[in-house]
Structures are given as structure tokens and as C-alpha cells.
Design an enzyme around this catalytic site. Structure first.
Site, PDB file in Angstrom:
ATOM      1  N   ASP A 134       0.804  -1.229   0.000  1.00  0.00           N
ATOM      2  CA  ASP A 134       0.000   0.000   0.000  1.00  0.00           C
ATOM      3  C   ASP A 134       0.836   1.278   0.000  1.00  0.00           C
ATOM      4  O   ASP A 134       0.336   2.343   0.381  1.00  0.00           O
ATOM      5  CB  ASP A 134      -0.973   0.025   1.192  1.00  0.00           C
TER       6      ASP A 134
ATOM      7  N   CYS B 198       6.404  -4.519  -8.675  1.00  0.00           N
ATOM      8  CA  CYS B 198       6.685  -5.703  -7.864  1.00  0.00           C
ATOM      9  C   CYS B 198       5.806  -5.731  -6.622  1.00  0.00           C
ATOM     10  O   CYS B 198       5.540  -4.694  -6.017  1.00  0.00           O
ATOM     11  CB  CYS B 198       8.161  -5.735  -7.454  1.00  0.00           C
TER      12      CYS B 198
ATOM     13  N   GLY C 221       8.442 -51.225   9.153  1.00  0.00           N
ATOM     14  CA  GLY C 221       7.517 -52.323   9.396  1.00  0.00           C
ATOM     15  C   GLY C 221       6.990 -52.977   8.142  1.00  0.00           C
ATOM     16  O   GLY C 221       6.168 -53.897   8.222  1.00  0.00           O
TER      17      GLY C 221
ATOM     18  N   SER D  37      13.831 -55.438   5.810  1.00  0.00           N
ATOM     19  CA  SER D  37      14.997 -56.139   6.363  1.00  0.00           C
ATOM     20  C   SER D  37      14.799 -57.646   6.333  1.00  0.00           C
ATOM     21  O   SER D  37      15.742 -58.404   6.036  1.00  0.00           O
ATOM     22  CB  SER D  37      15.263 -55.664   7.794  1.00  0.00           C
TER      23      SER D  37
ATOM     24  N   SER E 163      14.417 -44.794   3.237  1.00  0.00           N
ATOM     25  CA  SER E 163      14.730 -43.841   2.149  1.00  0.00           C
ATOM     26  C   SER E 163      13.447 -43.227   1.586  1.00  0.00           C
ATOM     27  O   SER E 163      13.062 -43.518   0.457  1.00  0.00           O
ATOM     28  CB  SER E 163      15.549 -44.507   1.041  1.00  0.00           C
TER      29      SER E 163
END
Length: 623
Positions: free
Chosen positions: A26, A103, A462, A466, A533
Site C-alpha cells: 500500500d 513488484c 515395518g 529387512s 529412504s
């Protein structure tokens, strides 16, 4: 007809000035530009008619024309009465042509403001005479200084609302000159004005006879922008290898600095090959000399391998070449910049993969203070060290805007996510070279009788990564394969024990493991990597460390509810209770692979059955 030709020729020789208006919300930026357009008679009749209608519908000036509506083109801008995007407008006077960028003032649109400032010759910083310097005034002035805009106008606006008081103007001007000196802005013209009433806008105002300087338009018409430094060493970023036939091979681009003539000695960067200019073309015309800013085509005396993105430069003062650089980076994306995450860096016509290796500090652009930072959020500015996959030729931004500025591009979406200004090269590893080895990875694999590769198991905690990897490892071992498992939990007891589970440290976690896995593949092993990951960018980083046939991504897919119900380690319960933060699937995202080599539905089979699918993919099941 002759009058039309004369007019066009006059337009061709008129000098062009690019400038921006910036400042706090403004402060009257759009009104100022709109009034300039109106007073300079650059509006067509239909635009004037639309402006009258829009002023009644959207305007904030009662029965009067609302000049800001000429700039605030988005519906959201008109409804909110603010500027969001950068609005570019063209106008001209008898003396000069102008391109002006309006801008946005809001802090959340700082990236938009920087976009507008990147090509400007001058900046008009507006300040509300009632409020003085505000936080956004300092923010925009800092960016103006950072981007090397040398000519700044302090436009103290809304002087009509303070009774055209001289002391008010002088106090604000004094404060701004002190700020400008601190930022290194040396050329500042302070002008009191009223964008709404037109005082000191296009001509001197009778209401402020105490002011003896030029009006805003008079100053802009007389301003001499920083000339291209023709004394600088010649630099030509190659945009195109021009081969219309087998007899001609030229290198085309826009001269970024200096001048070039036939016979000049040149060096091609980053290769370092040396040659001599034979011919210089401007368009289709052969010329004796070309200067910075002109589009040219050069032919060289020697057959040298030159590609788009290379730089042809004078031999006496060539650009710097480095694959480690420091730069100021303005972040422009909702997703934070993280050290280690890879992006495309585009410098001129050259594109290389890059990552931020270190955020030296974040700059508080409101106070110019340096603060510690591990990431950069939207609209934040940081001083960073970047690591590039290949060396680039550059000139510090303070000396050359073209060869000193770059953008960062997201590798997944191709969106521009950051912009930067180069400061210097980092040559800490310039004396480190690859040591040639007589026994390579092919020989090591041959003696083991196997094809080395990495199996990258990814999925939620989970999911069973692995367990599946362990079964695959046992079966391969029984078949005589040389293998090794890199497990996420095990690695954090040693190599990565210094890392936490923040997004930043997870990026570094995967980077380190990918490098270790690459060394193991070079040793001829089959490597099984079992890591959550969670981020696609980091898995892509890992993939790029290997040959195309060496990397196998295995997505162990399971619904979150199933993984949480298993919760063998009790981690989901702790995350739900708030005892663990940044836990994947709960308060940190998991980005599933889009094109894995193998997609295992972990809730639709036993670990043994899923392991068999992996072995089948490798072609060893049933042996």
C-alpha cells in the site's frame, strides 16, 4: 508513409531504461505507474474506457480514477487491492522508452520481486510519508543491492497526506540514505511526490517549492544506466552450434562482456582448449568487431569440441572454472531447500546437476543479520556452498550479471525452485585427483563369477524390508554369491551415528549409504540396501551413482495401517504419542517410487514368497 518510417526509426534509436517499483504494501506502487502511463498518454481509448468502468467497480478512490487498476490485472489482486504477480508495462516519452515492473510488496511474494529486479537498470523504492521506512522497505532494498542495481530512487509518496511537509520528507530521506550506505548503494535520488495527485511525478509540483530536484519522470529520462563494460575481457556463452552445411561451423550466442574481433586469441571453457577467432558475424553480416549485448556467431581457426553451454572467452582474463562455488541463493519453492538434495543448476545455456553442500548462513533480509540455518524456506535467502557434477565457467555476479547468475530446477517437476548470484569458486579439492588402479571393478567381478549390483529396498518402517533382504542374502550366499547387507538400523550404530531423523539428516544418511554401496559394487559385490529412504530425490541420487544395469529399486509396499499394526519395535506407538518426531508415515512423508524395478505387495505374501520374487528378477530362483 515517410512519416511512419521516420517514426519507426526514431523509436529504434530511443534509449531503453528498465526499472522496477518496490516497497511495502500500500505504498502506492501500482498507482504511481498507472499515473505515469496515464500522464504520458500511452493508453488507448478502449483502455481509458475500461479504466473508468473498473474504477467504479474495483476502485478505492471514490468517483476518481484509480490508476492502480492499470497494473493489478489478476482478479485476486483487484479484489484484495494488492499486487501479487510482477506486472510489466511499456511506455515511452519523447526522450526515452521504458519497461517498468510493478513488484508485489507482501513478504510472501519476495520471490516475485526478485524476478522483476533481476534485469532492471534502476529501482524506485516507494515509502509512505506517513509511515517511514518499514520492514519490507529494508527487505526490498537489500535485494536491490544484492542484485547489483546501481541507481535507486527513494520516492517518498503520499506527501499530500502529510501536508507536503518538508521536515517529514527530509527525515525519511536521511533514514534511507543511512540504510543505503550500509547496503553499499551509492547512487540515491530522493524525491517527494504524490502518485495519486501527480505532484513531482511528471513535472515539478507547485505545492513543494522547497524541493529543488527533478520530478520522477525527469530523473528517469536523464538517467544513464550502467553501460556495458566494453573494457572487460570478452565472454561468449555458446547457445547454439551453427552448422548450416559441412563447410561452416560457427558458435552463436550473445556477447556477455567485452568486444571481439577477427584474429583475437580465445580459450574455450571449461575444456581449456585454445584457438583464434577467424570470422565474426552479426546475424548474416560479417563484421570486423562486435561488442557486449550483440548476438554474434564466431568461427575459430581450430576444430575444437564445443557444445551448447560452453564459454568462449578472451585468453588474457578468462572466467573462473570450478565445480564448487559459493553463492547467495533465494529460495522460491514451498518445499524447503535441503543440503545434499540434488537439483539442476542452469547457468546461461549450461545445465549441470548440483546440490547445496553447506548453508553457511541465512540472511535475515529485514535486518541483514546472519543466522544459522539447516534449510531454506520459501522466500528465504542463504549464503551457500554448492557442489556441481561438472565444472562450469562463471564470473562473479558483481562483475557480470549474465555469467554470474543461475537458477535451480527441481529434477522431478522441472519447476524453478531457486535463483542465485555467484560469489566465488571453491578450490579446496583442486589438487585431489583420481588414482588410476590396475584392477578395476570388471576384474573384481570376473574373479567372483558374478554381476555386481545393488538391490535398494525401500518402504515404510515395518513393511518387511529387512526380513526380505535377509532371506535374499541367505539364498544368494548359499548359491555362492558374494553379498553384503547395508541395513538402516545397523548403519546408524557406526557410520551414521551422528545423524538424527530430521529431513536434512535423512538426506545425508542416504548420500553416505549410496557412496558406500557404490564402493562395494566396485569391489564386485551384490549389495542389499535396506533403508526407508522416504524421498524420491535421494533415491534418484543413489540411482545415479551406478550404471543403469547395476541399480535395482525394490519397493516393499504395505498400507500404513498394516505397518502400524505390526509395529514390532514400538516406534509407531511412540510417534503417535509424540515421543518420536519426524517419523515416516506419521509426521514425515513417504514418497513411493514411481517406476521401481520390482513392486512387492508386502501384505499379500510371506517374506519367503516375496524374496523369491526378488531372486526371480535376478534370474537365480530355482538354481
Amino acid at each position: 508513409m515517410q512519416s511512419v518510417i521516420a517514426y519507426l526509426k526514431q523509436q529504434e534509436i530511443k534509449p531503453l531504461l528498465r526499472f522496477i517499483t518496490c516497497g511495502s504494501v500500500d505504498d502506492g506502487k501500482s498507482t504511481l505507474i498507472g499515473h505515469l502511463l496515464y500522464d504520458s498518454q500511452c493508453l488507448a481509448e478502449d483502455q481509458l474506457a475500461d479504466l473508468t468502468v473498473d474504477s467504479q467497480r474495483y476502485g478505492t478512490q471514490g468517483e476518481h480514477i484509480d490508476y492502480a487498476l492499470l497494473l493489478d490485472g489478476l482478479a485476486a489482486e483487484r479484489e484484495q487491492g494488492i499486487t501479487i504477480d510482477v506486472a510489466y508495462r511499456y511506455f515511452d516519452t519523447e526522450k526515452r522508452k521504458f519497461i517498468v515492473a510493478d513488484c508485489p510488496g507482501h513478504a510472501q511474494y519476495t520471490r516475485n520481486m526478485a524476478t522483476g529486479a533481476s534485469s532492471a537498470d534502476a529501482a524506485v523504492v516507494l515509502v509512505d510519508a506517513r509511515k517511514g521506512l518499514l520492514t519490507q522497505t529494508r527487505r526490498h532494498s537489500y535485494i536491490v543491492a544484492l542484485l547489483g542495481i546501481r541507481h535507486v530512487v527513494l520516492a517518498v509518496n503520499k506527501m499530500d497526506l502529510v501536508g507536503y511537509d518538508q521536515q517529514t520528507f527530509e527525515a525519511i530521506a536521511s533514514d534511507y540514505l543511512a540504510l543505503a550506505a550500509k547496503l553499499g548503494i551509492n547512487q540515491v535520488q530522493c524525491i517527494p511526490l504524490s502518485a495519486l495527485e501527480g505532484d513531482n511525478l511528471c513535472k515539478r509540483s507547485a505545492r513543494m517549492l522547497w524541493y529543488v530536484g527533478p520530478s520522477l519522470l525527469e530523473y528517469l529520462e536523464a538517467l544513464e544506466p550502467a553501460d556495458v563494460d566494453l573494457a572487460a575481457a570478452m565472454c561468449l556463452p555458446v547457445q547454439w552450434v551453427n552448422r548450416p552445411d559441412s563447410q561452416f561451423r560457427g558458435f552463436t550466442g550473445t556477447l556477455a562482456a567485452g568486444r571481439v574481433r577477427s584474429g583475437d586469441g580465445v580459450v574455450v571453457l571449461p575444456s581449456g582448449c585454445v584457438s583464434r577467432v577467424v570470422r565474426v558475424f552479426n546475424g548474416d553480416t560479417e563484421v570486423h568487431e562486435a561488442v557486449a549485448g550483440q548476438a554474434v556467431t564466431l568461427t575459430l581457426a581450430d576444430e575444437i569440441d564445443i557444445s551448447r553451454g560452453d564459454v568462449i572467452a578472451a585468453t588474457d582474463d578468462p572466467p573462473e572454472v570450478a565445480d564448487q562455488v559459493t553463492a547467495y541463493v533465494l529460495w522460491m519453492d514451498d518445499t524447503a531447500l535441503l543440503p545434499g538434495r540434488r537439483y539442476w543448476l542452469k547457468l546461461g545455456a549450461r545445465m549441470v546437476a548440483a546440490s547445496v553442500s553447506d548453508i553457511k548462513h541465512r540472511v535475515d533480509v529485514n535486518t541483514q543479520e546472519q543466522r544459522v540455518a539447516q534449510r531454506l524456506q520459501l522466500n528465504e535467502l542463504g549464503y551457500c556452498q554448492l557442489s556441481l557434477d561438472a565444472p562450469v565457467a562463471f564470473v562473479p555476479y558483481a562483475r557480470n550479471r549474465v555469467l554470474g547468475s543461475f537458477i535451480l530446477i527441481d529434477r522431478q517437476s522441472n519447476a524453478t525452485v531457486g535463483a542465485g548470484t555467484l560469489d566465488s569458486g571453491v578450490h579446496c579439492a583442486s589438487n585431489v585427483h583420481w588414482q588410476p588402479l590396475d584392477i578395476d571393478h570388471v576384474a573384481r567381478a570376473r574373479i567372483k563369477g558374478q554381476t555386481p549390483k545393488v538391490l535398494w529396498f525401500t518402504g515404510l518402517s515395518g513393511a518387511g524390508k529387512s526380513a526380505i533382504a535377509n532371506i535374499v542374502d541367505k539364498r544368494l550366499h548359499a548359491l555362492g554369491y558374494h553379498t553384503f547387507i547395508l541395513d538402516g538400523d545397523n548403519v546408524r550404530h557406526g557410520l551414521n551415528r551422528d545423524l538424527s531423523f530430521t529431513v536434512e539428516d535423512r538426506v545425508e544418511n542416504i548420500r553416505r549409504v549410496a557412496e558406500v554401496a557404490r564402493l562395494m559394487v566396485d569391489a564386485g559385490l551384490v549389495v542389499l540396501v535396506s533403508f526407508i529412504s522416504p524421498f524420491r530425490d535421494e533415491r534418484q541420487l543413489a540411482r545415479e551413482r551406478f550404471a543403469a544395469d547395476e541399480f535395482v529399486e525394490v519397493f516393499v509396499d504395505v498400507p500404513l495401517a498394516v505397518a502400524e499394526a505390526r509395529d514390532v519395535k514400538g516406534l509407531y506407538a511412540k510417534a503417535r504419542a509424540g515421543l518420536i518426531t519426524d517419523f515416516t508415515g506419521i509426521d514425515s512423508p513417504y514418497e513411493p517410487p514411481q517406476h521401481p524395478e520390482l513392486h512387492l505387495r508386502a501384505d499379500q505374501g510371506t517374506p519367503e514368497q516375496l524374496a523369491s520374487q526378488v531372486l526371480s528378477l535376478l534370474g537365480v530362483e530355482g538354481k
